[in-house]
Design an enzyme around this catalytic site. Structure first.
Site, short mmCIF file in Angstrom:
data_model
loop_
_atom_site.label_atom_id
_atom_site.label_comp_id
_atom_site.label_asym_id
_atom_site.label_seq_id
_atom_site.Cartn_x
_atom_site.Cartn_y
_atom_site.Cartn_z
N CYS A 218 38.86 37.52 43.29
CA CYS A 218 39.56 36.69 44.25
C CYS A 218 39.28 37.16 45.67
CB CYS A 218 41.07 36.78 43.99
SG CYS A 218 41.55 36.33 42.31
N ILE B 102 40.03 34.00 35.88
CA ILE B 102 39.27 34.68 34.83
C ILE B 102 40.16 34.98 33.63
CG2 ILE B 102 37.90 36.72 34.24
CD1 ILE B 102 36.52 34.94 36.30
N LEU B 103 41.35 35.52 33.88
CA LEU B 103 42.32 35.83 32.83
C LEU B 103 43.56 34.94 32.99
CD1 LEU B 103 42.29 39.73 32.76
CD2 LEU B 103 41.52 38.22 30.93
N ASN C 265 42.61 41.38 43.96
CA ASN C 265 41.22 41.00 43.75
C ASN C 265 40.60 42.00 42.79
OD1 ASN C 265 38.47 40.25 43.99
ND2 ASN C 265 38.21 41.53 45.81
N GLY C 266 40.09 41.53 41.64
CA GLY C 266 39.43 42.44 40.72
C GLY C 266 39.90 42.29 39.29
N ASP D 256 46.49 40.92 34.26
CA ASP D 256 46.49 42.30 34.73
C ASP D 256 47.22 42.41 36.07
OD1 ASP D 256 44.51 40.80 35.93
OD2 ASP D 256 42.94 42.31 35.76
N GLY E 42 23.63 45.87 35.35
CA GLY E 42 23.21 47.23 35.08
C GLY E 42 23.29 48.16 36.28
#
Length: 608
Positions: free
Chosen positions: A2, A47-48, A69-70, A100, A362
């Site tokens: 976000c 996202i969640l 954010n995250g 979360d 990665g």
């Protein structure tokens, strides 16, 4: 993922303006909260828990409010711990969402700032404690998510990106130390930004703002620790690497939206894809390709994609598309940024966003496992310090003679470093990191603070993890992916894996001049040798060729601009010489030309 922002007075209209500036970070929803002496703004990339119950700003109805954010990857475990702790304390509270975000809020209510010790993830958040009249801002340990702020005697403003802060009437003055850092390294280090009085909250730090006294304080809650070494044998170390990475990847697949992976065919992205394949079928993977020989990794990506049966998407780009991206990215990077790998990162994120909303990357493998050539150079120089001075002079003279006959970048760079063998290690590292534009020798640098350990490789790792990683690599990933509203996750930077690797003997990380020795050994039975032991290519762009051909007129025109040159940041005759020599193929000055181009574009976008 976000975008967040806020300030210490009431102004709903200005809060909306901040949200608009951050719309690309969260196109799914937005929210504003206004209280006496406070405005909080939030843009959401869902996202969640995609329901309205997950909307931010969020309150626990106990006087605490949050914008976040995250991702907190262990939020389910923490939630269970909270439920038990509330029962123990006889606190009545029922979770109303599956996010979360709510877990962070309740963790703060129970444990205050110590809640940070429990979080495993990437994050930047602000909690408003209406009872204490304080703002609690925090940033994750490695600096994966950004957070910027401006503070004066009366005013406090914060935002995920600098552009959010600039929605306010702040004088846009260049920060001279930051400018010198950019000219020296190609990016801005530490808490500085290119704007005077606008700062970054450092990785592994939190900030408390007393709204009554209008005072702030910052404190470090985490740092890389190289003092506690284990003496485990190699097989035990590699077993733990695989165990920790397995868990890290599994946690980073948690989402209520499609998840994919970047796949270049390099060691790090290939390992991540191999781990994802243990948990997920029909994985979408993504790579970019350029229309110049030597800049394609398509064949390597294809090998890995076929082995793990992924649905692979590879898209080719050319000079024209690179030009368009340069113009677009000037807006998304609020500071000049000379790492040209942001261009393919932006391209591959755009390709991925058409299919998924989250991508695993990665990145972080080089810093965590000793993957850069500079680790080999520093080992060579450490050995050279043991060689008698006359012998060193003889070796340097031989290389000089060879280089005169056949000049190569490797010989030139090597000879420059060998001549520094009697200098402090921090100075040698600084020389390796320095850009061509740097003319003056710095009296001291940010890197000096990291060369305090007994082992040279530990010192380099410390500098890479805590300076180069957050200020270059993670900045690139965040801005390039969020420009297209894609969430990028970095399993190699799970702090438990980082903490473990810092306890491992540095001599095992780069063994017999083999970079990423332990990582390659851990996955030798999973990935083919042609992937594990291929020459490191990097995420490059053929600017060397484009600036001599398709983008030649563009780069010459841009750097001949009078308004740019009159700033006095660089002399005209020097720029002319760079352009002439590059066009004549006397030297490859494309990194320096790109660095100057980014500085010019930043001035035009943000200072006028």
């Amino acid at each position: 993922m976000c975008g967040i922002g806020g300030f210490n007075w009431e102004d709903r209209k200005l809060g909306k303006a901040m949200n608009e500036a951050l719309a690309h970070r969260g196109p799914d929803d937005d929210g504003i909260f206004v209280d006496k002496g406070l405005t909080l703004a939030h843009r959401r990339l869902s996202i969640l828990d995609l329901r309205r119950k997950a909307k931010q700003p969020m309150t626990d109805k106990k006087g605490n409010y949050i914008i976040f954010n995250g991702e907190i990857y262990n939020f389910k475990d923490i939630r269970e711990e909270i439920i038990k702790e509330q029962k123990k304390r006889r606190i009545k509270y029922e979770f109303f969402s599956g996010t979360d975000t709510e877990v962070i809020l309740r963790a703060y209510a129970l444990w205050g700032v110590d809640c940070l010790k429990k979080f495993n993830g990437m994050f930047a958040f602000c909690i408003y404690d209406s009872k204490k009249k304080t703002l609690f801002l925090a940033r994750d340990r490695l600096g994966i998510k950004p957070l910027h702020y401006y503070a004066s005697k009366e005013v406090f403003i914060f935002s995920s990106e600098i552009k959010g802060v600039l929605e306010h009437s702040i004088k846009r003055k260049v920060c001279e130390p930051a400018l010198q850092e950019y000219l020296r390294y190609g990016f801005v280090l530490g808490e500085h930004t290119m704007f005077a009085n606008i700062k970054k909250l450092m990785p592994g730090h939190y900030l408390l703002y007393d709204m009554k006294k209008k005072k702030l304080s910052t404190k470090k809650y985490w740092k890389a620790d190289f003092t506690k070494k284990n003496d485990w044998p190699e097989h035990a170390v590699t077993r733990n690497i695989k165990r920790l990475l397995y868990t890290s990847v599994k946690r980073r697949l948690i989402a209520d939206v499609p998840v994919g992976a970047f796949l270049s065919g390099g060691v790090d992205s290939s390992i991540i894809v191999s781990e994802i394949a243990k948990h997920k079928d029909n994985l979408h993977t993504f790579s970019v390709d350029f229309d110049c020989k030597g800049f394609s990794e398509a064949s390597f990506a294809g090998i890995v994609a076929e082995q793990f049966r992924t649905q692979h998407h590879a898209v080719q780009f050319d000079a024209e598309k690179v030009l368009k991206s340069i113009e677009t990215l000037s807006y998304h990077f609020d500071e000049p940024f000379a790492d040209s790998s942001l261009i393919p990162m932006y391209f591959v994120s755009g390709v991925a966003r058409k299919h998924v909303k989250v991508c695993l990357s990665g990145d972080g493998g080089d810093e965590n496992f000793g993957g850069y050539d500079r680790y080999k150079w520093m080992k060579i120089l450490a050995l050279q310090k043991k060689v008698p001075e006359k012998m060193n002079d003889f070796i340097i003279k031989i290389i000089d003679n060879i280089n005169a006959l056949k000049k190569t970048h490797l010989l030139t760079k090597g000879n420059q470093l060998l001549k520094l063998h009697n200098k402090p290690s921090s100075e040698i590292y600084e020389h390796i990191m320095r850009a061509e534009l740097s003319r003056e020798e710095p009296q001291n640098t940010t890197y000096d603070n990291h060369f305090i350990h007994d082992n040279l490789i530990d010192n380099v790792t410390s500098a890479d993890l805590q300076v180069y990683l957050p200020d270059d690599i993670l900045t690139k990933i965040d801005r390039a992916s969020m420009a297209v509203s894609l969430e990028a996750r970095v399993p190699f930077l799970d702090h438990k894996l980082v903490d473990f690797m810092n306890t491992v003997s540095a001599d095992l990380k780069v063994k017999q001049f083999t970079t990423k020795y332990l990582l390659k050994k851990a996955y030798k039975d999973i990935l083919p040798k042609k992937i594990l032991f291929r020459k490191k290519q990097g995420f490059g762009v053929p600017l060397k060729h484009y600036f001599r051909d398709g983008l030649k007129a563009f780069i010459h025109g841009q750097l001949a601009d009078r308004d740019f040159l009159k700033q006095g940041w660089v002399e005209k005759h020097y720029v002319d010489k760079l352009l002439k020599n590059h066009s004549a193929k006397t030297n490859d000055h494309s990194p320096t030309l790109y660095q100057l181009l980014q500085l010019k574009r930043w001035k035009e976008t943000w200072l006028t």
